[in-house]
Scaffold this active site. Sequence first.
Site, PDB file in Angstrom:
ATOM      1  N   ARG A 177       0.819  -1.222   0.000  1.00 22.75           N
ATOM      2  CA  ARG A 177       0.000   0.000   0.000  1.00 22.75           C
ATOM      3  C   ARG A 177       0.850   1.269   0.000  1.00 22.75           C
ATOM      4  NH1 ARG A 177      -0.221  -2.505   4.860  1.00 22.75           N
ATOM      5  NH2 ARG A 177       0.480  -1.372   6.717  1.00 22.75           N
ATOM      6  N   TYR A 178       2.162   1.123   0.213  1.00 28.03           N
ATOM      7  CA  TYR A 178       3.028   2.295   0.283  1.00 28.03           C
ATOM      8  C   TYR A 178       3.856   2.519  -0.977  1.00 28.03           C
ATOM      9  CZ  TYR A 178       2.027   2.017   5.280  1.00 28.03           C
ATOM     10  OH  TYR A 178       1.399   1.973   6.494  1.00 28.03           O
ATOM     11  N   ILE A 179       4.014   1.493  -1.787  1.00 24.33           N
ATOM     12  CA  ILE A 179       4.899   1.614  -2.944  1.00 24.33           C
ATOM     13  C   ILE A 179       4.072   1.628  -4.237  1.00 24.33           C
ATOM     14  CG2 ILE A 179       6.909   0.618  -1.821  1.00 24.33           C
ATOM     15  CD1 ILE A 179       6.247  -2.052  -3.046  1.00 24.33           C
TER      16      ILE A 179
END
Length: 839
Positions: A118-120
């Site tokens: 979900r962050y990259i």
Amino acid sequence: MAKTKIADDFHANESGVTGQYKTWFLDYASYVILERAVPAVEDGLKPVQRRILHAMKEMDDGRFNKVANIIGQSMQYHPHGDASIGEALVNMGQKDLLIDTQGNWGDTRTGDDAAASRYIEARLSKFALEVAFNAKTTEWQLSYDGRKNEPVTLPMKFPLLLAQGAEGIAVGLATKILPHNFCELCEAAVKYLKAKKFELYPDFLTGGMIDTTNYHDGKRGGKVRVRARIEESDKKTLLIKDVPYGITTTQLIDSIIKANDQGKIKVKKVTDNTAAEVEIQVDLAPGISPDITIDALYAFTDCEVSISPNACVITSQKPQFLGVRELLTLSVDYTKELLKKELEIRLAELQEKWHTTSLERIFFEEKIYKELEKKHATWEKVLEAIATAFEPFRKQLKRNISREDIVKLTEKPVRRIYRLDIDELNAQIKGLEAEIKQVKHDLNNLVDFAVAYYENLLKKYGKGRERKTEIRLFEEIQAKQVAIANVKLYVNRSEGFIGTGLKKDEFIVDCSNLDDIIAFTKSGKMKVVKVAEKAFIGKDIIHVAVFRKNDERTTYNMIYVDGKSGVSYAKRFNVTGITRDKEYDLTKGEEKSRVHYFSVNPNGEAEVVRIILSPGSSARTKEFDFAFETQEIKGRGSMGNQVTKHAIRTVKLKSTGKPTLSGRKLWFDDVFGRLNTEEKGQSLGSFAADDRLLVIYGDGNYEIADTELTQRFDADKIIEIKKFDPEKIITAIYLDNEKLQFNVKRFKIETTTLRNKFLFIKEGEGNRLEAVTTHPEPIALIKSGRGAQARTQKIRIVALVEVMGWRAVGSKLFDFSKSVEIGWGHKEEKADKQGDLFE
């Protein structure tokens, strides 16, 4: 009748089940090979990779997408969960070819994982969009649930399999294809198209050096050796500037520490300074040559690794083992066919565009559109009239005019009758004719077109992709053994400090700078720290020692009082693995908990202690014995068993315990002079805690040693090493160089000091030990003379000499002669009792 029918039914069912069972494993194996582990030769992708790229193409709008969203999109095609998709996506992103990445995608050099999905973010690279996708040349199939179409293979116009490499384990086979250099692949493709010879060798993003002498085209049985670059910063410091392929900095450092612990290299400290670039600093011990250490690092650590390729791919729905040159030729041929298809499709599109544009020009320039203004009975009559009006111009066209062509013309806007628009149509036709001519030229010169295609790829995407791994021959290294540079560890028990700098305090042990130290305090705390100048453990230290990871033999026996309830507990535990610098509570964790008794037992010894209660306690019996053998060995976090609820004044050792663990099997590695439990070298047998080793050296010395694995022996000088039995008689034959005679003696070991050498032959220059045995009835074989004059004598030593003291000179056996050879004629277990003194 009924029994017969039941039996027939049973056999029929059995046959059916057996028939199914025979195919189950083959079906499963085929599925794993084709759908999971092995890449296809056409596009170099495994199914999960292909589905990810297809999903990313569906989502592609030029912007980055969250990896979590890409995984969700891919799950429409790949029925194996988000974990496998995410791992495959990160793996492709780290190869920096098909996918542009944003965020923390981890580092293959250090082994760091990527951030959560979900962050990259990711998107297809321009290179991927150019070489991997073309819906018009893609063969499609239904997805697993039948809802969507997915590509059977992507129309990959590049040897991606060789560029990225591949690794997978299937049922009954595996594949391992090493990555190759982007630029060299393009150049090799051009050479192949021009019918020139080419070579391909691996190239790794991690850099380093590679010896491809035994690469054998990447086929089974081949091998490459890969090394990290090591620079000499100064005479005391080495810098490792990269890591071999498949090795992380953590693994590399661990391998150096392991080699150091085994005495294979001698370093003082290893520091990981890796940031944007890899740098591992190795501080050398005083007096050690940097050149020798570099050789030792290559010989004994992961600074050099050997990799065995195994190129297996799916061709025509079957696994096949191929070499890298064959893989490249297959890829280039496949690319050439794809380029041909694209040209043919483009030619058809251009010809269709030329036809429709020419029709439009004639329609307006020749005023055929005016047929629309005439009054015809029906719409069909209008279309027929327009078709008739085109008759004089059919020779200008390259195919017949269809009804659909005329319908499209009637839908054109009337403004196209302006001269400028007609001129524009004429210009378009000329442009189309020029492009058609070029496409036809390319089709007729397909090899040249393919060469230009690869050269264009190299020009557009080759910058920054130059070879990173240097190809060179490696010399064979004979690394030299070096001893570990020891440091001394001290402790200040009351203040709670340990370290190598506390030289005014209590000495504990000699250790290495790479060692971990385990320490226990009176309050029931335990901590493991690296050796340092000064480190705080906790006040009232009760035990400090070098920590051995995964040591399942050392057992700690402890009695402690719980600070809240006042109840005392006993426990036995091992410490096999820990987190460094973390404080562990061995009690129930209450503030006033204290340790009454603590012992360290290398072989699980269980002693008996005398527990004396406080005089003010209400217990009838103020003193009683407690045996630790009644306690099971559990984890360090266990509470233990209750000993007493009354206050304890003191606990005293009553009797030492016997080992509760079975004997430990030991081997002696005569290459490095080490004892080990890994079955390396000569087997020495099973050893209890009190067992000792007898070591006899060729210079006539012996020593008694314990079974501590950390000690080193001078393997080159050892002629006998075995379990020590004080009752066994040693028989030795040695040369008395002063009197030029061979003496023989029989004696028992009478000394008890460990690791002290004792000379058991006559002292003197040139004296040397010739033969030694512990056989109860030794028979010496004396070979003298040469050729036809050679003769062998057997001498029963027991009949010649009595047992004497270990310091005794012994008795004369015979005079010295250079041609004499001395050995033993007895069997290993049984004495050869045949024969007299001389035979």
